[in-house]
Design an enzyme around this catalytic site. Structure first.
Site, PDB file in Angstrom:
ATOM      1  N   HIS A   1       0.840  -1.209   0.000  1.00  0.00           N
ATOM      2  CA  HIS A   1       0.000   0.000   0.000  1.00  0.00           C
ATOM      3  C   HIS A   1       0.876   1.261   0.000  1.00  0.00           C
ATOM      4  CE1 HIS A   1      -2.829  -2.915   2.078  1.00  0.00           C
ATOM      5  NE2 HIS A   1      -3.570  -2.477   1.077  1.00  0.00           N
TER       6      HIS A   1
ATOM      7  N   GLN B   1     -18.316  -6.337  -1.377  1.00  0.00           N
ATOM      8  CA  GLN B   1     -17.464  -7.153  -2.240  1.00  0.00           C
ATOM      9  C   GLN B   1     -17.110  -8.511  -1.629  1.00  0.00           C
ATOM     10  OE1 GLN B   1     -14.323  -3.974  -2.098  1.00  0.00           O
ATOM     11  NE2 GLN B   1     -12.909  -5.692  -2.150  1.00  0.00           N
TER      12      GLN B   1
HETATM   13  O1  PAF Z   1      -8.145  -3.586  -3.370  1.00  0.00           O
HETATM   14  C1  PAF Z   1      -8.819  -3.263  -2.370  1.00  0.00           C
HETATM   15  O2  PAF Z   1      -8.294  -3.098  -1.269  1.00  0.00           O
HETATM   16  C2  PAF Z   1     -10.324  -3.081  -2.516  1.00  0.00           C
HETATM   17  O3  PAF Z   1     -10.850  -3.982  -3.428  1.00  0.00           O
HETATM   18  C3  PAF Z   1     -10.723  -1.647  -2.847  1.00  0.00           C
HETATM   19  C4  PAF Z   1     -10.176  -1.201  -4.200  1.00  0.00           C
HETATM   20  C5  PAF Z   1     -10.214  -0.697  -1.776  1.00  0.00           C
HETATM   21  C6  PAF Z   1     -12.249  -1.536  -2.900  1.00  0.00           C
HETATM   22  O4  PAF Z   1     -12.823  -1.906  -1.705  1.00  0.00           O
END
Ligand code: PAF
Length: 290
Positions: free
Chosen positions: A37, A61
């Site tokens: 990140h 998701q």
């Molecule tokens: O990759 C992620 O951490 C997630 O899929 C995102 C892009 C933050 C969407 O919730």
């Protein structure tokens, strides 16, 4: 670093930055931050004046039986890492702020969202694109940075940005890997020593595919089968798929430099995904120090 939670506060801050002529870079995350990140933050920083990082574990998701409830959450740790990593605004909205009502309007990713990860996790990419669009709507970034490890996600976000005419530059940043090649992922914390050892078969399978490609193999199915053989040989893994696809996720018969070899497997129940652009190889990715 400014930490905000309310959607209105985030919107107001972004508006103020835009009025001052500052370019906004955005890194959406689900928290449990790691060096992968922070590399996205660095990429955003290089292209903008102010970097916003969101932390939101998006329920939309996750499918039934997936790890939404146990997904690692530690906002204090994320705040410390984000500040040290050069984030200007950390936005950690509540679930109610993002979904004040059950969503009726959602993004449909199209056929490419039903393949690979989408076939294993039905509805996953609809949830991802919906939240990404909502986050984009609040931050209204000039640049948004996504990691290459989530290749299908990045490809679908790219398509959404293009098809919905969103005025955002999308940057896809290289995968960050452990010294043995394992791609960094928030879910790696679930791996015990045995599962961690098994997980190293994913980058080995990709390296095998790259070697075959460099030796002249161009048959996409043969390249995928070769990678799958490496994964199948690892007893600690349950393989979900190995495939060789075009960079827009279309299936391919014949591979070329831009083709992407993608693999997915489970190690002791933890899902792991990885990929490599065949013409680049894993050398293009970044290794953390051993
Ligand atoms: O990759 C992620 O951490 C997630 O899929 C995102 C892009 C933050 C969407 O919730």
């Amino acid at each position: 670093m400014l930490s905000v939670s309310a959607l209105t506060a985030m919107r107001a801050h972004a508006q103020e930055a835009r009025r001052a002529g500052r370019r906004i870079g955005f890194v959406p995350t689900m928290g449990a931050l790691h060096a992968g990140h922070l590399a996205l933050v660095t990429a955003a920083r290089a292209r903008s004046d102010i970097v916003v990082l969101s932390v939101f574990v998006n329920p939309l998701q996750f499918g039934p039986g997936e790890d939404f409830a146990r997904y690692p959450r530690d906002l204090q740790r994320d705040t410390t890492l984000a500040a040290a990593g050069g984030v200007d605004v950390l936005w950690a909205p509540s679930r109610d702020a993002i979904y004040p009502e059950a969503p009726q309007v959602t993004v449909v990713p199209g056929p490419a969202g039903d393949r690979l990860e989408g076939a294993i996790r039905p509805g996953h990419f609809g949830g991802v694109l919906t939240v990404v669009l909502k986050l984009f709507g609040v931050v209204q970034p000039d640049v948004a940075v996504f990691g290459r490890k989530d290749f299908q996600q990045a490809a679908l976000v790219r398509r959404m940005v293009r098809e919905l005419n969103l005025p955002i530059d999308l940057v896809v940043s290289p995968t960050i890997r452990e010294p043995d090649g394992l791609a960094l992922s928030s879910r790696n914390v679930y791996l015990d020593a045995v599962a961690r050892a098994a997980a190293a078969a994913l980058p080995r399978a990709l390296a095998f595919g790259v070697e075959a490609f460099r030796s002249g193999e161009r048959n996409a199915a043969a390249l995928a089968d070769g990678a799958r053989t490496v994964l199948d040989a690892e007893r600690g893994l349950t393989v979900d798929y190995a495939a060789c696809v075009a960079d827009d996720l279309e299936p391919q018969v014949s591979a070329d430099e831009r083709s992407v070899l993608v693999v997915a497997a489970r190690a002791a129940g933890t899902r792991l995904i990885d990929n490599v652009v065949l013409g680049e190889g894993l050398e293009e990715d970044i290794r953390v120090a051993g």
